[in-house]
Scaffold this motif. Sequence first.
Motif, PDB file in Angstrom:
ATOM      1  N   GLY A   1      33.985  47.158  73.952  1.00  0.00           N
ATOM      2  CA  GLY A   1      32.955  48.166  73.754  1.00  0.00           C
ATOM      3  C   GLY A   1      31.552  47.643  73.625  1.00  0.00           C
ATOM      4  N   LYS A   2      31.383  46.344  73.838  1.00  0.00           N
ATOM      5  CA  LYS A   2      30.055  45.745  73.685  1.00  0.00           C
ATOM      6  C   LYS A   2      29.648  45.005  74.952  1.00  0.00           C
ATOM      7  N   LYS A   3      28.368  44.667  75.019  1.00  0.00           N
ATOM      8  CA  LYS A   3      27.866  43.873  76.128  1.00  0.00           C
ATOM      9  C   LYS A   3      28.143  42.397  75.851  1.00  0.00           C
ATOM     10  N   ARG A   4      28.183  41.615  76.931  1.00  0.00           N
ATOM     11  CA  ARG A   4      28.364  40.184  76.753  1.00  0.00           C
ATOM     12  C   ARG A   4      27.182  39.634  75.982  1.00  0.00           C
ATOM     13  N   GLU A   5      27.462  38.777  75.019  1.00  0.00           N
ATOM     14  CA  GLU A   5      26.407  38.227  74.179  1.00  0.00           C
ATOM     15  C   GLU A   5      26.533  36.714  74.085  1.00  0.00           C
ATOM     16  N   LEU A   6      25.384  36.075  73.902  1.00  0.00           N
ATOM     17  CA  LEU A   6      25.355  34.641  73.694  1.00  0.00           C
ATOM     18  C   LEU A   6      25.833  34.345  72.278  1.00  0.00           C
ATOM     19  N   VAL A   7      26.781  33.447  72.162  1.00  0.00           N
ATOM     20  CA  VAL A   7      27.316  33.066  70.857  1.00  0.00           C
ATOM     21  C   VAL A   7      26.663  31.770  70.369  1.00  0.00           C
ATOM     22  N   ALA A   8      26.641  30.768  71.249  1.00  0.00           N
ATOM     23  CA  ALA A   8      26.081  29.473  70.862  1.00  0.00           C
ATOM     24  C   ALA A   8      25.637  28.731  72.109  1.00  0.00           C
ATOM     25  N   ALA A   9      24.630  27.889  71.934  1.00  0.00           N
ATOM     26  CA  ALA A   9      24.123  27.101  73.052  1.00  0.00           C
ATOM     27  C   ALA A   9      23.728  25.721  72.560  1.00  0.00           C
ATOM     28  N   ILE A  10      23.819  24.753  73.470  1.00  0.00           N
ATOM     29  CA  ILE A  10      23.374  23.400  73.154  1.00  0.00           C
ATOM     30  C   ILE A  10      22.602  22.881  74.354  1.00  0.00           C
ATOM     31  N   SER A  11      21.423  22.372  74.101  1.00  0.00           N
ATOM     32  CA  SER A  11      20.574  21.905  75.190  1.00  0.00           C
ATOM     33  C   SER A  11      20.968  20.492  75.604  1.00  0.00           C
ATOM     34  N   SER A  12      20.361  20.018  76.675  1.00  0.00           N
ATOM     35  CA  SER A  12      20.642  18.663  77.136  1.00  0.00           C
ATOM     36  C   SER A  12      20.192  17.622  76.106  1.00  0.00           C
ATOM     37  N   SER A  13      19.252  17.981  75.254  1.00  0.00           N
ATOM     38  CA  SER A  13      18.784  17.055  74.213  1.00  0.00           C
ATOM     39  C   SER A  13      19.623  17.141  72.934  1.00  0.00           C
ATOM     40  N   GLY A  14      20.534  18.128  72.905  1.00  0.00           N
ATOM     41  CA  GLY A  14      21.412  18.255  71.751  1.00  0.00           C
ATOM     42  C   GLY A  14      21.009  19.307  70.729  1.00  0.00           C
ATOM     43  N   SER A  15      19.909  19.969  70.940  1.00  0.00           N
ATOM     44  CA  SER A  15      19.534  21.030  70.011  1.00  0.00           C
ATOM     45  C   SER A  15      20.446  22.229  70.202  1.00  0.00           C
ATOM     46  N   THR A  16      20.747  22.905  69.115  1.00  0.00           N
ATOM     47  CA  THR A  16      21.699  24.008  69.151  1.00  0.00           C
ATOM     48  C   THR A  16      21.053  25.313  68.698  1.00  0.00           C
ATOM     49  N   ASP A  17      21.678  26.391  69.125  1.00  0.00           N
ATOM     50  CA  ASP A  17      21.218  27.727  68.755  1.00  0.00           C
ATOM     51  C   ASP A  17      22.433  28.617  68.613  1.00  0.00           C
TER      52      ASP A  17
END
Length: 120
Positions: free
Chosen positions: A41-57
């Motif tokens: 019932g929901k839209k796809r959402e970003l859960v977690a990300a990690i950049s090439s430098s290692g920073s996370t969100d």
Amino acid sequence: VQLQASGGGLVQAGGSLRLSCAASGTIISVNARAWYRLAPGKKRELVAAISSSGSTDYADPVKGRFTISRDNAKNTVWYLEMDSLKPEDTGVYYCNADITTGWGARMPYWGKGTLVTVSS
């Protein structure tokens, strides 16, 4: 290039799961990586990300419970460690990555998804 996600399953609330994503094919570099989820019932959402430098969100609902990481030995593998799971974490989890291929193209790729079901 293909992404294969694995590690989903059925778990009780409060439990843990670790998802894995492995990229294969003619790859020069795996750049930013992420996990998304599609809940009922929901839209796809970003859960977690990690950049090439290692920073996370992280998405606010999973901060403090989920951890995204890369495999230091296998640069084409990354993980999503999910702790203190809640029923609202139920959904299909997709891995995603920005990949530079052997023929010089740089573009996003998606895995097929792995189902996570958290029972109350």
